[in-house]
Design an enzyme around this catalytic site. Structure first.
Site, PDB file in Angstrom:
ATOM      1  N   SER A  28       0.832  -1.197   0.000  1.00 32.35           N
ATOM      2  CA  SER A  28       0.000   0.000   0.000  1.00 32.35           C
ATOM      3  C   SER A  28       0.873   1.256   0.000  1.00 32.35           C
ATOM      4  O   SER A  28       1.602   1.508  -0.957  1.00 32.35           O
ATOM      5  CB  SER A  28      -0.965  -0.055   1.184  1.00 32.35           C
ATOM      6  N   ASP A  43      -9.637  -5.081  -4.740  1.00 36.20           N
ATOM      7  CA  ASP A  43      -9.073  -4.073  -3.836  1.00 36.20           C
ATOM      8  C   ASP A  43      -9.902  -2.795  -3.925  1.00 36.20           C
ATOM      9  O   ASP A  43      -9.946  -2.137  -4.974  1.00 36.20           O
ATOM     10  CB  ASP A  43      -7.620  -3.788  -4.223  1.00 36.20           C
ATOM     11  N   HIS A  65      -7.559  -5.648  -0.431  1.00 32.53           N
ATOM     12  CA  HIS A  65      -6.375  -4.851  -0.095  1.00 32.53           C
ATOM     13  C   HIS A  65      -5.585  -5.636   0.943  1.00 32.53           C
ATOM     14  O   HIS A  65      -5.717  -5.413   2.166  1.00 32.53           O
ATOM     15  CB  HIS A  65      -6.820  -3.496   0.441  1.00 32.53           C
TER      16      HIS A  65
END
Length: 242
Positions: A121, A169, A201
């Site tokens: 991320s 995601d 995610h």
């Protein structure tokens, strides 16, 4: 696992070979609102696959804006973040990250080409940006659920990108990964992409299997180019080959 003496980050966890000097370096950069400790499962998985590697997980340099306790960390602030101001926020932290990475490489005697940045991320955003600003600072980037802060105009020639993303995601949509691989391909970059259906995610088992396959099987384009150049030079100078 123990606390590293590297002092350019508030807290660094490290996993080292049981015996002998490290042969390669993995640096794990966590997501926003997380910490180095959250990367421990990934570090342990990597250690099992690459027992002679040094694996470091630093905390984000700043406290997370939305955690008064200060335990959660961030690499850059998300307060009022936009597509327009995100690139500047990323760029602002890159000098400190580069200094920390260079110190870690020197500390363990690991060449940049034997270094892999593994980001999740926000950590993936930083990893991708760092090697664009400093080509070859690491030989590989493994970007899980990441994106570019801004699509690049050039592609690094000394770093290989491996992009991993879940199709479901909702935090950083998979379209960002597809846009990244398309841009890198257009610019002549060395990159792969793996998209796992229905993954969100996260870093799940399927994405880890894809990462292991890429690490073990993908030969960087720069290695091919060097081998081809050596072969051409040999052909040009060896009379027996004419």
């Amino acid at each position: 696992m123990n606390t590293s003496s590297l002092d350019a980050s508030p807290h660094v966890l490290q996993w080292l070979p049981a015996q002998g000097a490290p042969a390669q370096l993995f640096v794990l950069l966590h997501g926003v609102g997380s910490s180095a400790a959250n990367m421990a499962p990934l570090a342990q998985w990597l250690q099992a696959q690459f027992p002679q590697a040094a694996i470091l997980a630093p905390d984000g340099f700043d406290a997370f804006d939305y955690d008064p306790s200060g335990q959660a960390r961030q690499w850059f602030s998300l307060k009022e973040v936009t597509e327009d101001n995100r690139p500047a926020r990323v760029a602002a932290v890159l000098p400190r990250l580069l200094a920390w990475l260079t110190e870690a490489q020197q500390h363990f005697g690991i060449d940049p080409q034997a270094t892999a940045l593994v980001g999740f991320s926000q950590g993936a955003i930083l990893s991708m940006a760092l090697v664009h600003e400093h080509d070859g600072a690491a030989g590989r980037v493994l970007a899980f659920a990441g994106r570019y802060a801004k699509l690049p105009d050039t592609a690094p020639q000394l770093t290989t990108f491996h992009l991993f993303h879940g199709s479901a995601d909702a935090t950083i949509p998979v379209q960002h990964a597809r846009a990244a691989i398309e841009r890198l391909a257009a610019l002549g970059g060395d990159a792969t992409i793996d998209i796992v259906q229905d993954a969100g995610h996260e870093i799940n088992g399927a994405l880890l299997n894809s990462a292991l396959f890429r690490l073990r099987s993908h030969i960087p384009q720069r290695t091919w180019r060097a081998a081809l150049g050596a072969a051409q030079a040999q052909n040009a100078t060896d009379p027996d080959l004419h």
